[in-house]
Design a protein around this motif. Structure first.
Motif, PDB file in Angstrom:
ATOM      1  N   TYR A 152     -50.024  27.164  15.654  1.00  0.00           N
ATOM      2  CA  TYR A 152     -51.145  26.863  16.367  1.00  0.00           C
ATOM      3  C   TYR A 152     -52.463  26.313  15.531  1.00  0.00           C
ATOM      4  CZ  TYR A 152     -48.414  28.943  19.649  1.00  0.00           C
ATOM      5  OH  TYR A 152     -47.310  29.189  20.747  1.00  0.00           O
ATOM      6  N   MET A 153     -52.402  26.598  14.309  1.00  0.00           N
ATOM      7  CA  MET A 153     -53.473  26.320  13.262  1.00  0.00           C
ATOM      8  C   MET A 153     -53.433  24.994  13.114  1.00  0.00           C
ATOM      9  SD  MET A 153     -53.087  29.502  10.540  1.00  0.00           S
ATOM     10  CE  MET A 153     -54.214  29.131   9.585  1.00  0.00           C
ATOM     11  N   PRO A 154     -54.783  24.503  12.722  1.00  0.00           N
ATOM     12  CA  PRO A 154     -56.082  25.194  12.506  1.00  0.00           C
ATOM     13  C   PRO A 154     -56.849  25.661  13.559  1.00  0.00           C
ATOM     14  CG  PRO A 154     -56.335  22.909  11.831  1.00  0.00           C
ATOM     15  CD  PRO A 154     -54.919  23.008  12.502  1.00  0.00           C
ATOM     16  N   GLU A 155     -56.395  24.921  14.702  1.00  0.00           N
ATOM     17  CA  GLU A 155     -57.489  25.307  15.736  1.00  0.00           C
ATOM     18  C   GLU A 155     -57.416  26.863  16.290  1.00  0.00           C
ATOM     19  OE1 GLU A 155     -58.254  23.215  20.515  1.00  0.00           O
ATOM     20  OE2 GLU A 155     -56.270  22.972  19.324  1.00  0.00           O
ATOM     21  N   PHE A 156     -56.289  27.363  16.530  1.00  0.00           N
ATOM     22  CA  PHE A 156     -56.222  28.617  17.047  1.00  0.00           C
ATOM     23  C   PHE A 156     -55.512  29.726  16.152  1.00  0.00           C
ATOM     24  CE2 PHE A 156     -55.826  25.884  21.134  1.00  0.00           C
ATOM     25  CZ  PHE A 156     -57.207  26.177  21.464  1.00  0.00           C
TER      26      PHE A 156
END
Length: 194
Positions: A152-156
């Motif tokens: 889920y990175m880098p957003e979450f």
């Protein structure tokens, strides 16, 4: 008054679900147009409701330990925007606090996020935030979603709730402290250093 200030005042005076709130409405959040990291938790508990300060409890102490930040760093809204799924204390149920009121996030989150163009990372804390923001991208349960955090990175970065009630979860899942927390700290410190 600009549109951001107007939005904050509107949210602070929100009474949409007052008939369902045993302690009455007291929206608790902290945002800034320059927030770098957005923290999306569940809903305030009674201590946070009483003080009006988000994460001002044992859960907040543990979250700040995970992040390896001071209270001053955490409460600077240019560092951390704090926006729970429900802005007000929802009341008590059989096994603890009730879930966040369902009216809140659809009413306020999109408007607030649109005003925070500098956010580079959103921390999704607990199952309600995971479900709302990840939708069908989340795994079959919280544990598997948190274990797969890198996807889920880098957003979450999805996280379990740091509540003392979740101590057993953390004991059963030692990989969380070993794998997730170091990456979380590294990313947070990188963003705060900018």
């Amino acid at each position: 008054m600009n549109s951001f200030e107007s939005l904050v005042l509107d949210a602070q005076s929100c009474t949409v679900c007052k008939e369902f709130l045993p302690l009455g409405p007291r929206p608790v959040f902290s945002i800034h147009t320059e927030s770098k990291i957005l923290v999306i938790g569940q809903a305030p508990g009674t201590k946070v409701h009483a003080t009006g300060i988000p994460w001002n409890d044992a859960s907040g102490n543990e979250l700040r330990r995970w992040l390896d930040v001071s209270r001053d760093q955490f409460y600077d809204p240019r560092n951390f925007g704090i926006m729970p799924m429900g802005f007000c204390y929802p009341g008590r149920g059989v096994g603890g606090d009730l879930p966040p009121r369902p009216e809140c996030a659809p009413l306020w989150h999109h408007k607030m996020i649109n005003q925070m163009a500098e956010v580079k990372l959103t921390l999704l804390i607990g199952q309600h935030a995971l479900k709302y923001y990840l939708g069908n991208r989340k795994r079959k349960n919280l544990t598997e979603t948190v274990r797969d955090f890198e996807s889920y990175m880098p957003e979450f970065i999805p996280l379990a709730h740091p509540s003392p009630r979740n101590l057993m979860w953390r004991r059963r899942n030692p990989w969380f402290e070993e794998l997730v927390v170091p990456v979380l700290r590294e990313r947070v410190h990188e963003l705060l250093a900018r």
